[in-house]
Scaffold this active site. Structure first.
Site, mmCIF file in Angstrom:
data_model
loop_
_atom_site.group_PDB
_atom_site.id
_atom_site.type_symbol
_atom_site.label_atom_id
_atom_site.label_comp_id
_atom_site.label_asym_id
_atom_site.label_seq_id
_atom_site.Cartn_x
_atom_site.Cartn_y
_atom_site.Cartn_z
ATOM 1 N N GLY A 290 0.803 -1.211 0.000
ATOM 2 C CA GLY A 290 0.000 0.000 0.000
ATOM 3 C C GLY A 290 0.839 1.265 0.000
ATOM 4 O O GLY A 290 1.952 1.312 -0.539
ATOM 5 N N SER A 291 0.332 2.292 0.654
ATOM 6 C CA SER A 291 0.867 3.655 0.512
ATOM 7 C C SER A 291 2.264 3.869 1.079
ATOM 8 O O SER A 291 2.848 4.931 0.852
ATOM 9 C CB SER A 291 -0.094 4.658 1.154
ATOM 10 O OG SER A 291 -1.307 4.693 0.448
#
Length: 593
Positions: free
Chosen positions: A301-302
């Site tokens: 993810g981020s």
């Protein structure tokens, strides 16, 4: 003599005989005494000869029996009783296996002598009764199992390996004939389920089967010198306890964490939950034995947005006062890329990180281009397995072919799956001045640690540290802000793959950060697998709500242990960066007007 007397009597009268001239006769047997003595001598000689013969035969039989027994013990032991391997050196035979210790010399694994119980069923008079009595002392073996073994027609059967001293004493007290003890060595793990995915475990014959025990099996067998790891068992305890608390709070199925020295690559703590007791690995479920920190691979993810920003800044694709319009979602093929909490305006580069904008990150990656992205991630070690001293290492999942859509999604952490160990090592290079870090579980001499290859410039690394501090100070990771400590980092929330798509209800919540950001010493990664929202998190189960608070607790607890003193100049670190952000936003607004 009788004949002589008769002949003389015919020719001439004999003079009167004297007693000396008369032969002596055996009055009972009617034989002369001389003949009797001669027979006695023969009988004595025959008796002596017979006795000597019997003695010689007896000695021969005795020596034959002794010789046969020596041959039996030396060459045919395997059929009757356990054999002891003698392929090691004298030190290895004496200790069985070298100890494993942490960086401070605390024992993580050691070998102690034990007694193992075996039987010769042919010598057991009543197998059924003996099995019932033994079962009361050895509860791990059922009476039926013991009865079957004791009723065997073999001359050797194991009953139970590695008894405790109390069990050995209890078996001795039973006085059952046909039971014997074999001296062996058993591996003990004083800290139990605290670090089994690192230390590993051995089999009943002390052969390494997982973790460091397997990787360094030959070394541990051949040496009496302890093998010193980079782990600090105190920090390992903190990491494990905080991850376990997060799992409980958010009803998660698992968790993983890594604490790494940002300069040397030494892994100070590595945890994977659920855990297991390395003394009883067979009784642990497969999910507990699975090492999520090194073998597990995940779309993170981020947290990947840090790499995208570092790449764009280092390659000169963007500057801090640059930015992108994030008002419109990006559509490609049947996919649409949106922001989780859109700002619907132009965002500067620092703001893209601070607000975790997918759209802004994709624009940076596309401006850099796919070849640049591939080369950069390869240099970071994210496209090949982690080079760490564990047999349980995951192979990253890389898109093939690497299309434009992959460049976009990888920029914000989807489409490329890596292990927590890989991610932590790559992040160490982002904050330590820009040099490559090779993760290791062995303690390194600080004087022999050499700088790795340069991956990004020192100036880019300094800017990345400011950006990570900004995210914790004013962005999505504010719950990671440990009081008195200058923490920086990035949150990540990634939906898990389900079939050919993603599951909106199954996610990975993660955080990667470092401290103190003025001169990073440790990089910390925490991940919670499939957390569930709670009332306290207002229905969210994202990295900012789940993983960031774990980071804060770890830093506050381990900081004093490692000598990192609290400081209050965290905001001064990003003052200039905030000025640049304000100038960029104001300039963009004036230009748009």
């Amino acid at each position: 003599m009788i004949r002589r007397y008769l002949v003389r009597s015919q020719s001439k009268p004999l003079p009167p005989a004297t007693p000396a001239d008369l032969p002596s006769f055996d009055l009972q047997g009617g034989r002369p005494a001389e003949l009797r003595l001669e027979g006695t001598r023969k009988q004595a000689l025959e008796t002596g000869r017979t006795r000597l013969l019997v003695a010689a035969v007896s000695f021969a039989l005795a020596f034959s029996l002794i010789g046969w027994r020596l041959v039996d013990l030396g060459l045919m032991t395997d059929r009757h009783e356990p054999s002891i391997a003698r392929s090691l050196g004298s030190e290895g035979l004496e200790t069985g296996r070298a100890d494993i210790v942490d960086r401070n010399g605390i024992v993580l694994a050691t070998t102690l002598p034990t007694a193992s119980l075996y039987a010769n069923p042919r010598h057991v008079r009543d197998p059924e009764a003996a099995a019932e009595r033994l079962a009361a002392v050895l509860p791990e073996v059922s009476p039926a199992q013991l009865g079957a073994r004791l009723a065997s027609d073999r001359s050797f059967v194991w009953l139970q390996r590695n008894l405790t001293p109390r069990q050995q004493y209890a078996v001795n007290r039973l006085g059952i004939p046909g039971l014997y003890f074999q001296r062996e060595h058993r591996r003990f793990y004083p800290h139990g389920a605290l670090a089994p995915h690192v230390v590993g475990f051995t089999g009943v014959d002390n052969q390494g089967l997982a973790g460091i025990e397997q990787s360094f099996d030959d070394v541990l067998r051949a040496s009496a010198k302890p093998l010193q790891l980079s782990l600090d068992i105190r920090i390992q305890h903190i990491l494990t306890e905080e991850l376990a608390q997060a799992m409980t709070t958010f009803s998660a199925i698992g968790a993983a964490g890594v604490v790494m020295d940002a300069r040397s690559g030494e892994v100070v703590a590595l945890a994977s939950l659920p855990s297991f007791d390395p003394a009883k690995p067979a009784s642990a479920p497969a999910d507990a034995r699975f090492n999520r920190a090194s073998l597990g691979i995940y779309e993170m993810g981020s947290v990947f947005k840090i790499f995208t920003a570092a790449m764009a800044l280092n390659e000169g694709v963007v500057a801090l006062n640059d930015g992108y319009d994030t008002r419109k979602p990006i559509r490609i093929s049947r996919f649409t890329i949106r922001d989780f909490k859109p700002k619907n305006r132009w965002l500067s580069i620092p703001e893209i990180l601070m607000y975790s904008s997918n759209i802004g990150t994709v624009h940076m990656a596309m401006d850099a281009g796919t070849p640049v992205q591939q080369a950069f991630l390869k240099r970071l070690g994210l496209l090949q397995p982690a080079s760490i001293e564990l047999p349980e290492v995951g192979q990253p999942l890389i898109p093939s072919p690497w299309r434009e859509i992959n460049t976009m999604t990888i920029s914000f952490g989807h489409g490329l799956a890596v292990s927590p160990v890989q991610l932590t090592a790559a992040m160490s290079a982002m904050v330590n001045g820009g040099t490559e870090v090779r993760p290791t579980l062995l303690k390194r001499d600080p004087e022999r640690v050499t700088a790795g290859n340069r991956l990004i410039s020192e100036s880019t690394s300094a800017t990345v540290r400011q950006l990570m501090r900004l995210v914790v100070s004013q962005g999505t990771a504010r719950k990671a802000n440990a009081e008195g400590y200058i923490v920086g980092g990035k949150t990540g929330t990634a939906e898990k793959l389900a079939g050919r798509g993603y599951s909106r209800n199954s996610r990975i919540a993660s955080f990667v950060g470092a401290f103190p950001m003025t001169a990073p010493r440790y990089v910390v990664f925490v991940m919670v697998d499939e957390p569930k929202p709670t009332k306290e998190t207002h229905g969210y189960a994202t990295g900012g709500w789940v993983a960031a608070p774990v980071m804060r607790s770890i830093v506050e607890r381990m900081g004093p242990l490692v000598g990192v003193m609290p400081r209050g100049d965290g905001e001064a670190m990003i003052a200039d960066l905030l000025m640049e952000v304000n100038k960029s936003v104001e300039g963009r607004q004036l230009a748009s007007n």
